[in-house]
Enzyme design. Structure first.
Site, PDB file in Angstrom:
ATOM      1  N   HIS A 127       0.827  -1.217   0.000  1.00  0.00           N
ATOM      2  CA  HIS A 127       0.000   0.000   0.000  1.00  0.00           C
ATOM      3  C   HIS A 127       0.856   1.260   0.000  1.00  0.00           C
ATOM      4  O   HIS A 127       2.061   1.216   0.242  1.00  0.00           O
ATOM      5  CB  HIS A 127      -0.928   0.020   1.217  1.00  0.00           C
ATOM      6  CG  HIS A 127      -0.191   0.165   2.531  1.00  0.00           C
ATOM      7  ND1 HIS A 127       0.596  -0.829   3.055  1.00  0.00           N
ATOM      8  CD2 HIS A 127      -0.114   1.199   3.394  1.00  0.00           C
ATOM      9  CE1 HIS A 127       1.121  -0.424   4.192  1.00  0.00           C
ATOM     10  NE2 HIS A 127       0.712   0.824   4.419  1.00  0.00           N
ATOM     11  N   ASP A 129       0.505   4.813   2.141  1.00  0.00           N
ATOM     12  CA  ASP A 129      -0.263   5.241   3.315  1.00  0.00           C
ATOM     13  C   ASP A 129      -1.312   6.283   2.958  1.00  0.00           C
ATOM     14  O   ASP A 129      -1.020   7.271   2.271  1.00  0.00           O
ATOM     15  CB  ASP A 129       0.676   5.826   4.384  1.00  0.00           C
ATOM     16  CG  ASP A 129       1.493   4.737   5.058  1.00  0.00           C
ATOM     17  OD1 ASP A 129       0.969   3.623   5.231  1.00  0.00           O
ATOM     18  OD2 ASP A 129       2.657   5.002   5.398  1.00  0.00           O
ATOM     19  N   HIS A 282       4.740   0.150   0.146  1.00  0.00           N
ATOM     20  CA  HIS A 282       5.500  -0.641   1.109  1.00  0.00           C
ATOM     21  C   HIS A 282       4.667  -1.782   1.675  1.00  0.00           C
ATOM     22  O   HIS A 282       3.437  -1.794   1.564  1.00  0.00           O
ATOM     23  CB  HIS A 282       6.066   0.245   2.227  1.00  0.00           C
ATOM     24  CG  HIS A 282       5.026   0.947   3.038  1.00  0.00           C
ATOM     25  ND1 HIS A 282       4.330   2.042   2.577  1.00  0.00           N
ATOM     26  CD2 HIS A 282       4.550   0.706   4.284  1.00  0.00           C
ATOM     27  CE1 HIS A 282       3.489   2.450   3.494  1.00  0.00           C
ATOM     28  NE2 HIS A 282       3.583   1.661   4.543  1.00  0.00           N
ATOM     29  N   ARG A 297       5.279   5.853  14.102  1.00  0.00           N
ATOM     30  CA  ARG A 297       5.090   6.415  12.743  1.00  0.00           C
ATOM     31  C   ARG A 297       4.386   7.759  12.782  1.00  0.00           C
ATOM     32  O   ARG A 297       3.357   7.902  13.458  1.00  0.00           O
ATOM     33  CB  ARG A 297       4.267   5.447  11.891  1.00  0.00           C
ATOM     34  CG  ARG A 297       4.278   5.816  10.412  1.00  0.00           C
ATOM     35  CD  ARG A 297       3.379   4.897   9.589  1.00  0.00           C
ATOM     36  NE  ARG A 297       2.072   5.508   9.373  1.00  0.00           N
ATOM     37  CZ  ARG A 297       1.044   4.876   8.820  1.00  0.00           C
ATOM     38  NH1 ARG A 297       1.152   3.618   8.441  1.00  0.00           N
ATOM     39  NH2 ARG A 297      -0.108   5.494   8.651  1.00  0.00           N
TER      40      ARG A 297
END
Ligand code: SIN
Length: 306
Positions: A127, A129, A282, A297
């Site tokens: 995907h 993000d 990623h 994150r």
């Protein structure tokens, strides 16, 4: 390349007498075409002057996966550095925000008192993000806190190269096509096999209403074209019959993560990895249940894809 040097004056801290830092940027040889790079010798716990920040910004555009080694930074320093690239986006799953720092999503497989402390299945499918938002992410910054003895790698696929490698007749067919992205596309599938995903409230579902984006987008800073569909969130090509849309998406999902486009990041202690969600996808490779893994994150807001 002038846009690369244009640092937003409101995002820079007071400049007076911030010394230059002595750091090096180099391509990682194991990343195809050098799309991943590493920064050595930089200390993000110290202030960064505008010249050093501009160098980092340029390095990130040249290497859309950029690994900053040896970053012994606090959550607030992680947030402050991320904010220099743009406003931060808050993840819809509020249960895994770091206490006192809602800008940080905890990614972890660790259970404390039987309860997960972070999102353990983040990155289970390839995907980009927040591609499901009307304004998706510019990039994400993931900082290693606790790493497993085995497993736990993150894979990145270069979406500039994915686009460039497509046959010309397919590129011509894709130009002008748009695709729908939905956070909910695989939510129930993931929820069925994980302790991490609560039932979403109506307000949370409204927050992640589907968005439609071009199948190929032009990067707003480099001007390069990149494929912008992913197996986690992209549900259909708008305007095509379901079977044709499915067939085309499956072909593109395969082409976008071809092994020749992939860099495998093997985490080292204190790595901070900043990837460009406009140019890469990623995937988390997975961690054995017996091993502990925890990362923090932040996610920087980008532009409406064009
Ligand atoms: C993510 O998809 O943001 C997490 C990736 C990882 O845990 O390796």
């Amino acid at each position: 390349m002038s846009a690369v040097l244009a640092i937003h004056p409101l995002r820079a801290p007071a400049e007076a007498a911030i010394p230059d830092q002595d750091f090096e940027v180099r391509a990682l040889p194991e990343a195809p075409g050098g799309f991943a790079g590493e920064v050595l010798g930089l200390d993000l716990s110290r202030p960064l002057n505008a010249g050093d920040f501009a160098r980092i910004h340029r390095a990130h555009l040249a290497h859309p996966v950029l690994v900053f080694r040896e970053q012994r930074i606090t959550p607030q320093q992680h947030i402050d550095f991320s904010r220099r690239f743009g406003p931060l986006q808050i993840h819809v799953l509020r249960n895994f925000q770091l206490a006192g720092h809602p800008e940080i999503l905890v990614v972890s497989n660790i259970l404390e008192n039987g309860q997960p402390i972070g999102l353990g299945d983040a990155g289970h499918f390839w995907h980009s993000d927040l591609s499901y938002k009307a304004v998706p992410s510019l990039g994400s910054l993931l900082h290693a806190q606790e790493l497993p003895g085995e497993g736990g790698d993150t894979l990145f696929a270069d979406q500039y190269a994915a686009w460039e490698r497509l046959p010309e007749d397919l590129k011509a067919r894709l130009h002008g096509l748009r695709a729908e992205h939905s956070y909910l596309a695989k939510y129930e599938e993931l929820r069925a096999k994980s302790p991490w995903r609560p039932a979403l409230t109506p307000a949370q579902k409204a927050e992640v209403a589907p968005a439609v984006h071009p199948v190929v987008r032009t990067h707003p800073e480099t001007g390069r074209q990149a494929l912008f569909v992913n197996e986690h969130f992209t549900t259909r090509i708008v305007g095509l019959p379901e079977a044709e849309s499915r067939e085309l998406l499956d072909l593109l999902f395969g082409a976008s993560v071809d092994a020749r486009l992939v860099y495998r990041h093997r985490w080292q202690p204190h790595d901070l990895v900043f990837w460009d969600n406009r140019a890469v996808q990623h995937l988390a490779s997975g961690t054995p249940d017996s091993e502990r893994r925890k990362l923090y994150r932040t996610t920087v807001e980008g532009d409406v894809p064009v």
